[in-house]
Design a protein around this motif. Sequence first.
Motif, short mmCIF file in Angstrom:
data_model
loop_
_atom_site.label_atom_id
_atom_site.label_comp_id
_atom_site.label_asym_id
_atom_site.label_seq_id
_atom_site.Cartn_x
_atom_site.Cartn_y
_atom_site.Cartn_z
N LEU A 91 0.80 -1.22 0.00
CA LEU A 91 0.00 0.00 0.00
C LEU A 91 0.83 1.27 0.00
O LEU A 91 0.59 2.19 -0.74
CB LEU A 91 -0.87 0.03 1.26
N PRO A 132 -12.22 -0.18 -10.94
CA PRO A 132 -12.87 -1.42 -11.46
C PRO A 132 -12.92 -2.54 -10.41
O PRO A 132 -13.90 -3.29 -10.36
CB PRO A 132 -11.98 -1.81 -12.64
N GLN A 181 -2.04 -11.91 -5.57
CA GLN A 181 -3.09 -11.11 -6.19
C GLN A 181 -3.71 -11.87 -7.36
O GLN A 181 -3.07 -12.71 -7.98
CB GLN A 181 -2.51 -9.75 -6.64
N ASN A 213 -7.98 1.59 -9.08
CA ASN A 213 -8.67 0.54 -8.32
C ASN A 213 -10.19 0.59 -8.44
O ASN A 213 -10.89 -0.26 -7.89
CB ASN A 213 -8.27 0.59 -6.84
N VAL A 228 -3.32 -7.08 -0.59
CA VAL A 228 -3.10 -8.51 -0.88
C VAL A 228 -1.64 -8.66 -1.31
O VAL A 228 -1.15 -7.86 -2.13
CB VAL A 228 -4.07 -9.01 -1.98
N LYS A 237 -16.37 -4.23 -8.94
CA LYS A 237 -16.63 -5.69 -8.89
C LYS A 237 -17.02 -6.13 -7.49
O LYS A 237 -17.65 -7.17 -7.30
CB LYS A 237 -15.39 -6.45 -9.35
N ASP A 247 -12.16 5.40 0.06
CA ASP A 247 -11.44 6.21 -0.93
C ASP A 247 -10.46 5.30 -1.65
O ASP A 247 -9.84 4.44 -1.01
CB ASP A 247 -10.61 7.31 -0.25
N LEU A 286 -8.72 -12.91 -3.44
CA LEU A 286 -8.55 -12.69 -2.00
C LEU A 286 -8.97 -11.27 -1.62
O LEU A 286 -9.58 -11.05 -0.57
CB LEU A 286 -7.10 -12.96 -1.57
N GLY A 287 -8.67 -10.30 -2.50
CA GLY A 287 -9.09 -8.91 -2.25
C GLY A 287 -10.61 -8.83 -2.16
O GLY A 287 -11.16 -8.20 -1.26
N LYS A 304 -6.37 -13.88 -7.08
CA LYS A 304 -7.02 -15.13 -6.65
C LYS A 304 -8.33 -14.86 -5.93
O LYS A 304 -8.81 -15.68 -5.16
CB LYS A 304 -6.11 -15.88 -5.66
N ASP A 352 -7.15 0.50 4.07
CA ASP A 352 -5.93 -0.32 4.05
C ASP A 352 -6.16 -1.76 3.58
O ASP A 352 -5.87 -2.73 4.30
CB ASP A 352 -5.25 -0.30 5.44
#
Length: 168
Positions: free
Chosen positions: A47, A150, A116, A148, A111, A154, A143, A120-121, A118, A108
């Motif tokens: 991050l 898209p 990334q 990010n 992944v 999802k 925010d 998990l996010g 998979k 915060d």
Amino acid sequence: MSAQENLLFTSNLISPEVQATLPKGYTIRPLASDDYERGFLDVLSVLTVIGNITKAQFLERFFYLKAHNHEYFTLVIVSPQNRIVGAGTIFVERKFIRNTGLVGHIEDIAVDKNQQGKKLGLRVIQALKYIGAKTGCYKVILDCSEKNVPFYEKCGFQRKEVEMAWYC
Ligand code: ACO
């Protein structure tokens, strides 16, 4: 310390549906006081700059959050190798408006670079939305960067208004 005392908040707030959809061997649970050793801060480093946080600093922050664990909910995804591979937080704000309503703020989300793609996010966000709903929030907001958008679409979020910042 028992397993539950070691956790930031009650495991009852972890969505069973999200746990059931994780890849085999992965678990989702509240942050634990010994996650420093499992690479929690390494995951957050995707991050931004983390700094050289000592175990003592980690524990000081952990126990502050635990003393306020009706407001702060940080959860993690743990790999079959017992490493932290995903993390996210929801902060529940208590308002006067909306009839003393509650608003969840997602913060915060991270992944591990090698994990990334998979979903998990997505699972971290679904689990945080579950906590927002269970704790009685009327909305959950966040925010993010343009890149990010898209991902969050999802996850069921829609673009709304504009973020402003002032750095002290
Ligand atoms: N652009 C377009 N689509 C995306 C993107 C993107 N940048 N990232 C993910 N997606 C899509 C995936 O393709 C997937 O779509 P599908 O369901 O059609 O297959 C869906 O979103 C879910 O993706 P996941 O696999 O769950 O994403 P991942 O596990 O890689 O996590 C995350 C996404 C958290 C953004 C991760 O890439 C990451 O840690 N990035 C670096 C840190 C970061 O930017 N964190 C967010 C900061 S904002 C905040 O914290 C509030």
